[in-house]
Design a protein around this motif. Structure first.
Motif, PDB file in Angstrom:
ATOM      1  N   GLU A 130       7.588 -69.988 113.769  1.00 49.92           N
ATOM      2  CA  GLU A 130       6.247 -69.423 113.893  1.00 49.92           C
ATOM      3  C   GLU A 130       5.449 -69.668 112.611  1.00 49.92           C
ATOM      4  O   GLU A 130       4.250 -69.959 112.665  1.00 49.92           O
ATOM      5  N   SER A 131       6.102 -69.561 111.451  1.00 44.43           N
ATOM      6  CA  SER A 131       5.428 -69.822 110.179  1.00 44.43           C
ATOM      7  C   SER A 131       4.966 -71.268 110.097  1.00 44.43           C
ATOM      8  O   SER A 131       3.863 -71.557 109.603  1.00 44.43           O
ATOM      9  N   VAL A 336       6.661 -61.988 112.244  1.00 44.38           N
ATOM     10  CA  VAL A 336       5.826 -62.720 113.198  1.00 44.38           C
ATOM     11  C   VAL A 336       4.631 -61.882 113.643  1.00 44.38           C
ATOM     12  O   VAL A 336       3.508 -62.398 113.763  1.00 44.38           O
ATOM     13  N   ILE A 337       4.864 -60.582 113.893  1.00 43.51           N
ATOM     14  CA  ILE A 337       3.750 -59.708 114.281  1.00 43.51           C
ATOM     15  C   ILE A 337       2.717 -59.652 113.158  1.00 43.51           C
ATOM     16  O   ILE A 337       1.507 -59.718 113.394  1.00 43.51           O
ATOM     17  N   GLY A 338       3.205 -59.546 111.917  1.00 41.69           N
ATOM     18  CA  GLY A 338       2.295 -59.538 110.775  1.00 41.69           C
ATOM     19  C   GLY A 338       1.488 -60.819 110.670  1.00 41.69           C
ATOM     20  O   GLY A 338       0.281 -60.789 110.391  1.00 41.69           O
ATOM     21  N   LEU A 339       2.132 -61.957 110.917  1.00 45.62           N
ATOM     22  CA  LEU A 339       1.426 -63.233 110.879  1.00 45.62           C
ATOM     23  C   LEU A 339       0.381 -63.309 111.984  1.00 45.62           C
ATOM     24  O   LEU A 339      -0.743 -63.790 111.772  1.00 45.62           O
ATOM     25  N   ALA A 340       0.770 -62.853 113.182  1.00 42.04           N
ATOM     26  CA  ALA A 340      -0.161 -62.904 114.315  1.00 42.04           C
ATOM     27  C   ALA A 340      -1.395 -62.040 114.051  1.00 42.04           C
ATOM     28  O   ALA A 340      -2.522 -62.440 114.359  1.00 42.04           O
ATOM     29  N   SER A 342      -2.667 -61.234 111.174  1.00 46.74           N
ATOM     30  CA  SER A 342      -3.464 -61.714 110.038  1.00 46.74           C
ATOM     31  C   SER A 342      -3.965 -63.140 110.213  1.00 46.74           C
ATOM     32  O   SER A 342      -4.745 -63.618 109.385  1.00 46.74           O
ATOM     33  N   ALA A 343      -3.544 -63.827 111.286  1.00 47.96           N
ATOM     34  CA  ALA A 343      -3.866 -65.252 111.435  1.00 47.96           C
ATOM     35  C   ALA A 343      -5.368 -65.519 111.411  1.00 47.96           C
ATOM     36  O   ALA A 343      -5.846 -66.416 110.723  1.00 47.96           O
ATOM     37  N   ARG A 344      -6.136 -64.741 112.181  1.00 49.78           N
ATOM     38  CA  ARG A 344      -7.573 -64.978 112.260  1.00 49.78           C
ATOM     39  C   ARG A 344      -8.250 -64.763 110.908  1.00 49.78           C
ATOM     40  O   ARG A 344      -9.097 -65.562 110.479  1.00 49.78           O
ATOM     41  N   HIS A 345      -7.852 -63.703 110.223  1.00 56.13           N
ATOM     42  CA  HIS A 345      -8.416 -63.418 108.902  1.00 56.13           C
ATOM     43  C   HIS A 345      -8.045 -64.528 107.917  1.00 56.13           C
ATOM     44  O   HIS A 345      -8.879 -64.952 107.100  1.00 56.13           O
ATOM     45  N   LEU A 346      -6.802 -64.987 107.999  1.00 55.78           N
ATOM     46  CA  LEU A 346      -6.340 -66.022 107.072  1.00 55.78           C
ATOM     47  C   LEU A 346      -7.091 -67.317 107.272  1.00 55.78           C
ATOM     48  O   LEU A 346      -7.394 -68.023 106.309  1.00 55.78           O
ATOM     49  N   ARG A 347      -7.439 -67.656 108.505  1.00 50.72           N
ATOM     50  CA  ARG A 347      -8.168 -68.888 108.765  1.00 50.72           C
ATOM     51  C   ARG A 347      -9.562 -68.848 108.106  1.00 50.72           C
ATOM     52  O   ARG A 347     -10.113 -69.882 107.704  1.00 50.72           O
ATOM     53  N   ARG A 348     -10.117 -67.648 107.984  1.00 49.26           N
ATOM     54  CA  ARG A 348     -11.452 -67.518 107.370  1.00 49.26           C
ATOM     55  C   ARG A 348     -11.392 -67.558 105.844  1.00 49.26           C
ATOM     56  O   ARG A 348     -12.345 -67.981 105.194  1.00 49.26           O
ATOM     57  N   THR A 349     -10.269 -67.073 105.275  1.00 48.81           N
ATOM     58  CA  THR A 349     -10.224 -66.909 103.825  1.00 48.81           C
ATOM     59  C   THR A 349      -9.403 -67.943 103.079  1.00 48.81           C
ATOM     60  O   THR A 349      -9.604 -68.149 101.900  1.00 48.81           O
TER      61      THR A 349
END
Length: 350
Positions: A130-131, A336-340, A342-349
């Protein structure tokens, strides 16, 4: 040379390496032996492979499912007898994942000099596939991300069993002859094993489970075991073959990576894993009195390494491998839940 012939030759060479590793006494020999020799081929002799060669994913998936069945078959009702104590240690995993992620980010971002996306997704203490998938979407440097995620698992499953063997004065894990499989299982059991594995793979995909090719079959085997409908026994030879295939597939992931990059990544991985193991030691010391489990059992429950080898080490310590395995699956789920989330926020930052 055709791709099919290349795959068969690689598996044959990997099998010989597994036998040699077993003879030497390495932990998880049928995984680490094949992984080591095929990684050497991938990095040192890449021209011997067909252009654009990749190990067949479908073959790897089948045998990962076998390992999942083996682990799931060890889940018994006894595992949940002290549920309240189990909850305490599982909740502690949330803190462990957060601390490990923060520590690793500092290592890869500031010591390694990786860009933010590569550093973040290299830092996860679980959820390997997943990472990799989310890191690729975020624009991470994939060769470095693949290297660091695989090195995390390799370093933990190599260092921890050896360290425990030295501490306890006797080999642990597969080096100590421990196995989750059954030595003598009739061939008539193979169709049932294959059907259960196929159902598990499909369930893992449909339900979108993390590491579904492993956790899907594991859930199927656990359900069969808990309900006593049809407990599965996995023959040892099949488990060995599964580890050879998975080890070969992992080794081929190093195609295209330079030796300098690997050595630098190994240094960063040692710093990363060293910090995580120190945190795991602290949590193990705190939780051992609460859970009633021995310190070393809690340590391998928190160590961010391979599910299979940690379960084998648990057998050496006369602990329930399902207890250890459950902690590792929960660690992966939390990551994996944490990544899911935060994924949208991470794509912006990032």
């Amino acid at each position: 040379m055709s791709r099919a012939a290349t795959t068969l030759i690689l598996i044959a060479v990997a099998a010989l390496a597994g036998i040699a590793a077993h003879w030497i006494g390495l932990p998880l020999p049928y995984l680490l032996g094949p992984l080591s020799v095929t990684a050497l081929i991938a990095t040192g002799l890449p021209t011997t492979l067909p252009a654009g060669y990749a190990f067949p994913n479908w073959l790897r998936m089948i045998f990962i499912a076998i390992i999942g069945l083996m682990i799931g078959a060890r889940v018994t009702p006894e595992l949940f007898v002290n549920a309240e104590r189990l909850v305490a240690s599982l909740l502690a995993l949330i803190a462990f994942v957060g601390i490990a992620l923060a520590w690793n980010y500092v290592i890869f971002r500031h010591l390694g000099g990786y860009d933010r996306a590569t550093a973040f997704y290299s830092s996860t203490p679980g959820g390997l596939y997943e990472s990799l998938a989310m890191g690729e979407d975020a624009g991470a440097d994939m060769p470095r991300l693949i290297l660091q995620q695989f090195l995390r698992v390799i370093v933990v499953v190599t260092v921890l069993p050896i360290a425990l063997s030295l501490w306890l004065g006797a080999p642990v894990g597969s080096a100590g002859g421990m196995t989750l499989a059954r030595a003598s299982v009739p061939l008539e059991a193979l169709p049932v094993i294959l059907v259960a594995g196929a159902i598990g793979i499909v369930a893992g995909k449909v339900l979108r489970l993390p590491a579904g090719q492993l956790t899907g079959p594991m859930a199927v085997a656990a359900a069969l075991s808990l309900t006593s409908l049809m407990p599965l026994d996995i023959p040892q030879w099949l488990v060995n073959v599964a580890q050879i295939i998975v080890g070969t597939a992992l080794g081929m992931r190093f195609i295209g990576l330079s030796r300098a990059l690997i050595l630098r990544g190994l240094g960063l991985s040692l710093a990363s894993v060293g910090g995580m193991l120190i945190v795991a030691v602290a949590f193990a010391a705190l939780l051992a009195p609460v859970t009633g489990e021995h310190f070393d059992v809690m340590l391998i429950s928190f160590a961010p390494g391979g599910v299979t080898e940690m379960a084998l080490v648990a057998l050496s310590l006369h602990a329930n491998p399902a207890f250890v395995t459950l902690h590792h699956i929960v660690r992966i789920l939390i990551t994996v839940i944490g990544l899911a989330l935060s994924a949208r926020h991470l794509r912006r930052t990032l």
